[in-house]
Design an enzyme around this catalytic site. Sequence first.
Site, PDB file in Angstrom:
ATOM      1  N   ASP A 189       2.141 -18.977  28.076  1.00  0.00           N
ATOM      2  CA  ASP A 189       3.094 -20.077  28.270  1.00  0.00           C
ATOM      3  C   ASP A 189       2.657 -21.366  27.590  1.00  0.00           C
ATOM      4  O   ASP A 189       3.466 -22.073  26.998  1.00  0.00           O
ATOM      5  CB  ASP A 189       3.326 -20.309  29.763  1.00  0.00           C
ATOM      6  CG  ASP A 189       4.440 -19.416  30.271  1.00  0.00           C
ATOM      7  OD1 ASP A 189       5.524 -19.446  29.667  1.00  0.00           O
ATOM      8  OD2 ASP A 189       4.225 -18.693  31.244  1.00  0.00           O
ATOM      9  N   GLY A 235       5.172 -22.105  39.105  1.00  0.00           N
ATOM     10  CA  GLY A 235       4.433 -20.974  38.546  1.00  0.00           C
ATOM     11  C   GLY A 235       3.996 -21.181  37.108  1.00  0.00           C
ATOM     12  O   GLY A 235       3.974 -22.297  36.599  1.00  0.00           O
ATOM     13  N   CYS A 236       3.631 -20.061  36.454  1.00  0.00           N
ATOM     14  CA  CYS A 236       3.106 -20.090  35.086  1.00  0.00           C
ATOM     15  C   CYS A 236       4.237 -20.220  34.081  1.00  0.00           C
ATOM     16  O   CYS A 236       4.494 -19.283  33.319  1.00  0.00           O
ATOM     17  CB  CYS A 236       2.350 -18.804  34.784  1.00  0.00           C
ATOM     18  SG  CYS A 236       0.798 -18.661  35.622  1.00  0.00           S
ATOM     19  N   VAL A 237       4.938 -21.313  34.066  1.00  0.00           N
ATOM     20  CA  VAL A 237       5.953 -21.527  33.030  1.00  0.00           C
ATOM     21  C   VAL A 237       5.872 -22.952  32.534  1.00  0.00           C
ATOM     22  O   VAL A 237       5.433 -23.819  33.238  1.00  0.00           O
ATOM     23  CB  VAL A 237       7.399 -21.240  33.504  1.00  0.00           C
ATOM     24  CG1 VAL A 237       7.617 -19.759  33.658  1.00  0.00           C
ATOM     25  CG2 VAL A 237       7.719 -21.990  34.743  1.00  0.00           C
TER      26      VAL A 237
END
Lengths: 433, 105
Positions: free
Chosen positions: A404, B103-105
């Site tokens: 990401d 979260g993981c974004v």
Amino acid sequence: MTTDCLTVEQLKKGLEPLNGHGDSKLLTHLNSCVHCGLCADSCLFYLATCDPRLTPARKVDLISSVYKRYHTFTGKYLPVLSHARKLDKATADEMVDLFYGSCSICGRCTMHCSIGVDISYLVSVGRKMLANMDMVPATLQSTVNAAIETGNNMAIPTADYLDTLKWMEEEMADEVGDPEACIPVDQPGKRILYTLNPREPKFYPLSIAAMAKIFYVAGESWTLSTRMYDVTNYAFFSGNLDEATLIADRLWKEMEHLDAESLVLGECGHGTRAFRWESPNYMERGFPFPVMSSVECIANYIREGRIRLDPEKITVKVTMHDPCNLVRSGGIIREQRFILKQFVKNFVEMSPGGTDNHCCGGGGGLLSMSEYNDRRIKAGGIKAEQIRQTGAEIVVTPCHNCVDQLIQINAYYKLGVKIMTMAEIVAEAIVVK
Amino acid sequence: MPTIQIDGRSFEVDGDGFLADPTIWNDDVAQLFARYDGIESMNEKHWAIVRIIRKNFEEKGMAPMIRTICQETGVKLREIYELFPLGPARGACRVAGLPKPDGCV
């Protein structure tokens, strides 16, 4: 009653992590920095900003000055002379900025320290103090809360999760040309329980189909779980080890519930570190089952001859980003290289790479903390330059968190590369029998 | 609160550049945010994706699964990543005026 805006209770709880008089590790690292300054050049945040306030030595200095104020004679009675600092609101705010906002606990400074001070451990102790004071940045805490309240850090409803797995099952069955190929869910007694980063079912599900394809070709006996599939544990990085224990214990219990033989952790550096290497410490018990990362699992399949990779599939130049938690913290260095060298003809290392690699900039929970977005992107500039220097078209990294951050710096620094997980690139080259 | 300037308009945002007040969102805002991310002009597919994200947010208070986006819009999964180079979360959800997903974004 308050103390410079910190409540008495906050102060008491905030200082608790420093109370370990018998903790020789803590005392040694708190009292050993010789201020040589070598750590500065090892730190992503200093290199990207040239701000001397962000050097690792300053972070060590901050926590040890608070320690001195409450635990040494001169610090208590002559604080000014002994460079001791009171824990008040201003100190705590500075700790938040330095320990959460300008450190990804990547551990590169620890490796470069001339006398071996475990700087990232001290930052973790600092985060523990702040977590005790309820001062975890709101965005990081909300990710932890989502995991605790809903069972996964993106609050994905079970029906949506299962629907996505079904979809990826069709995708995978299509690719391997076998309508019977499946993604097993909640099946007891399997050899492997596999876990995911919730960003996979929510936004990037192709890596699920990719890993399922690898398991299919390897003829693996495996399953996913609905009750506990989240590999992440952000509470370990927020510093709240009670919450980290609660999350890790669920995975532990799910292994028992499904009676799986071994646990394979999905491609997540944080999750792997927080569970595999750290949870036996904070949970104070050893694993009764084998735990491995998916990278090791794939490498084993190659060694055992269970999968074959076609060297004609990936012809462009490929580089790899080493996730700090897997590589520097966990020592998984050779496995990912072993895999790529099986089939990638044109592989190029980043410089520096391996255990000396730079963090992507989004580790330690930073990716979830909106408060520090600008600094994180700036720190990511170092990685962007490393990638550009390789001239690669594909960047592989076995960590969804790194993926990401890399997607963002790819766009911001206009790198024009393709970012892939290890499972994705392996699934592209795997030979289906 | 940080602000970003796009084409002379100023928006209050969170640290990640997501709209601070999702209720002020409209088509103009979407177009401006898209341009900020390098999408000069939103095509039909961009709009279809943004609308389904927005609808899900208004009905359920969260971003939809990528599965829902594909099902409702008919856009292929891999194409979504091409349409929004920053991805469904930091790209599409931001253009749709949602708060940043956890979260993981």
